[in-house]
Design a protein around this motif. Sequence first.
Motif, PDB file in Angstrom:
ATOM      1  N   PRO A 165      -1.347  -3.884  28.192  1.00  0.00           N
ATOM      2  CA  PRO A 165      -0.223  -4.396  27.465  1.00  0.00           C
ATOM      3  C   PRO A 165      -0.452  -5.875  27.303  1.00  0.00           C
ATOM      4  O   PRO A 165      -1.103  -6.703  28.033  1.00  0.00           O
ATOM      5  CB  PRO A 165       0.977  -4.217  28.487  1.00  0.00           C
ATOM      6  N   ILE A 166       0.054  -6.631  26.368  1.00  0.00           N
ATOM      7  CA  ILE A 166      -0.127  -8.060  26.045  1.00  0.00           C
ATOM      8  C   ILE A 166       0.573  -8.880  27.022  1.00  0.00           C
ATOM      9  O   ILE A 166       2.011  -8.730  27.208  1.00  0.00           O
ATOM     10  CB  ILE A 166       0.303  -8.488  24.713  1.00  0.00           C
ATOM     11  N   ILE A 167       0.153  -9.917  27.855  1.00  0.00           N
ATOM     12  CA  ILE A 167       0.741 -10.863  28.725  1.00  0.00           C
ATOM     13  C   ILE A 167       1.598 -11.850  27.929  1.00  0.00           C
ATOM     14  O   ILE A 167       0.928 -12.404  27.074  1.00  0.00           O
ATOM     15  CB  ILE A 167      -0.125 -11.286  29.730  1.00  0.00           C
ATOM     16  N   THR A 168       2.904 -11.665  28.103  1.00  0.00           N
ATOM     17  CA  THR A 168       3.682 -12.624  27.166  1.00  0.00           C
ATOM     18  C   THR A 168       4.223 -13.861  28.171  1.00  0.00           C
ATOM     19  O   THR A 168       4.499 -14.941  27.702  1.00  0.00           O
ATOM     20  CB  THR A 168       5.099 -11.946  26.990  1.00  0.00           C
TER      21      THR A 168
ATOM     22  N   ASN B 232       3.669  -6.525  39.348  1.00  0.00           N
ATOM     23  CA  ASN B 232       3.138  -7.407  38.417  1.00  0.00           C
ATOM     24  C   ASN B 232       2.805  -8.834  38.871  1.00  0.00           C
ATOM     25  O   ASN B 232       2.719  -9.806  38.102  1.00  0.00           O
ATOM     26  CB  ASN B 232       4.384  -7.646  37.068  1.00  0.00           C
TER      27      ASN B 232
ATOM     28  N   ASN C 177       4.172 -11.295  33.126  1.00  0.00           N
ATOM     29  CA  ASN C 177       5.342 -10.309  32.453  1.00  0.00           C
ATOM     30  C   ASN C 177       4.786  -9.690  31.215  1.00  0.00           C
ATOM     31  O   ASN C 177       3.866 -10.312  30.527  1.00  0.00           O
ATOM     32  CB  ASN C 177       6.642 -11.157  32.160  1.00  0.00           C
ATOM     33  N   TRP C 178       5.334  -8.656  30.698  1.00  0.00           N
ATOM     34  CA  TRP C 178       4.771  -7.975  29.503  1.00  0.00           C
ATOM     35  C   TRP C 178       5.873  -7.090  29.056  1.00  0.00           C
ATOM     36  O   TRP C 178       6.729  -6.458  29.929  1.00  0.00           O
ATOM     37  CB  TRP C 178       3.424  -6.982  29.653  1.00  0.00           C
TER      38      TRP C 178
END
Length: 477
Positions: A243-246, A214, A169-170
């Motif tokens: 994007p940064i993986i959260t 994703n 998720n990002w």
Amino acid sequence: MMWLKDIKNSTFNSGVALGILCLFSLSPVYAESPELTPQDFYHGAELETTEAFPFYRVTLPEEVYRESVKPDLSDMRVFNSSGQAVTFSLSPVEQSSVEMRESPLRIFPLKMSVDKPDGSYQGERITLKSADGVEIKISQDEKSELATSYLLQVEGEQENQNLNQIVLNWAQSKHNWQAHVTVFSSLDLKSWHKQADNAPLMDLASGSDRLLLNHIDIDDNYNSKRARYWLLVINSDGQSSAPIITKANSIAIIRDQRTETVDLPFNAKAVSKIEVEYVLDRPQPLTTLSIVPEQKNTVLPISIEYRTSHDDQWHWLMNTVVYQLDGETGYRVSEPLSLNQKLVQGIRIKAINGNWGEQPPTMTGTRNQIDVIFNAQGSSPYLLAWGSHQAPAATMSIEQLIPASAIPKSGLNDLPRAHVGSVMVLGGEQRLTAMSSAEQASQWQKWLLWGLLIVGVIGLALIVVKLAREVMGSRPQ
């Protein structure tokens, strides 16, 4: 020399006569077996059907397992309303289920650097470092570019599970984004194995619609099952930074297929305070055996023996411990013992250094549940009949009974069901031991053979006595 000639003639004639008798006795006796009717079976039950389907599936009542003469249930028939037997097959009852388990993964962002190759190695070495000092080195043949990297850690009970997917998720970007990710797995952060190569990731928007890819599929193999660490190397293909993986989750898809079973309780007969015998009405192919002490908070070592019939000798099975505990950790009983469809009619247990108190342990066996699939030939109502010593096996394989095109796409379990009505007496309990015409003919032939052999022995003895007298009488005084 006349006496010698007479002896030869007498012996020859007697031998010819005895040979004819023996040949007659050894000649097969043929007896046509009449077609079986419902009255040739012990019990039966009417089958309730709804519509005119070509095939029906029937769940057998417990009486069939307890009263069938044959352990494989082959002494069973299905009759139509005209009393004619229809074709059928026996099928184990199998249930399948799919469970998806989702578990979080710990995320550690990594900084990536590419080392230049030296003369001894033509590929490249990638060095990845986390903020807390974890360093990972990976060698590969192809040319590498700087990319976003993450170390994912499996925790707790997730270890040694079949990991089938990694879901990332990002935060949604203002711009469309595509990338490829290479996935490595490791047990110890030292030895790494590639599990996915250039797997696509994307986050595309068109108006109010969003296309999100994703997840990364992971092959089910030896290294993926043992992995505790997962390494993601995300290359955004020269576009804006990834994007940064959260958040990251592991998905384990657990497929379970098991055969349903039927419980068969034993009848107990105490032999002594430390020995008891358990008996089934008929031999059964058991899959498991459950032994539970009647007295609470009892732990009991026992020795187990079994036999396949009333006339069989006892065979040692195993030594084990059975228990029933009811304490702070809850109610617990000993696990069932696996018998792998061993044929069992009786069980004998002996306590080792202990006893079970006032009542012997409760014993229950299980065997695979079997359904009957029959061809609805003729008119209803149909009759399920079982329990016949004289009934030969008449089952067919599923492939012979049902054409492949007629099997439902979801499997045999979705065939229309016929429901079993009340159990009724057909031919009575004597059908469990009644012999068939072929067996009766065989019995008659056996006794005839024994009778002729006895007569032959007596005849030969008389001939020997007669010859002895003639020889004695012909000697010169």
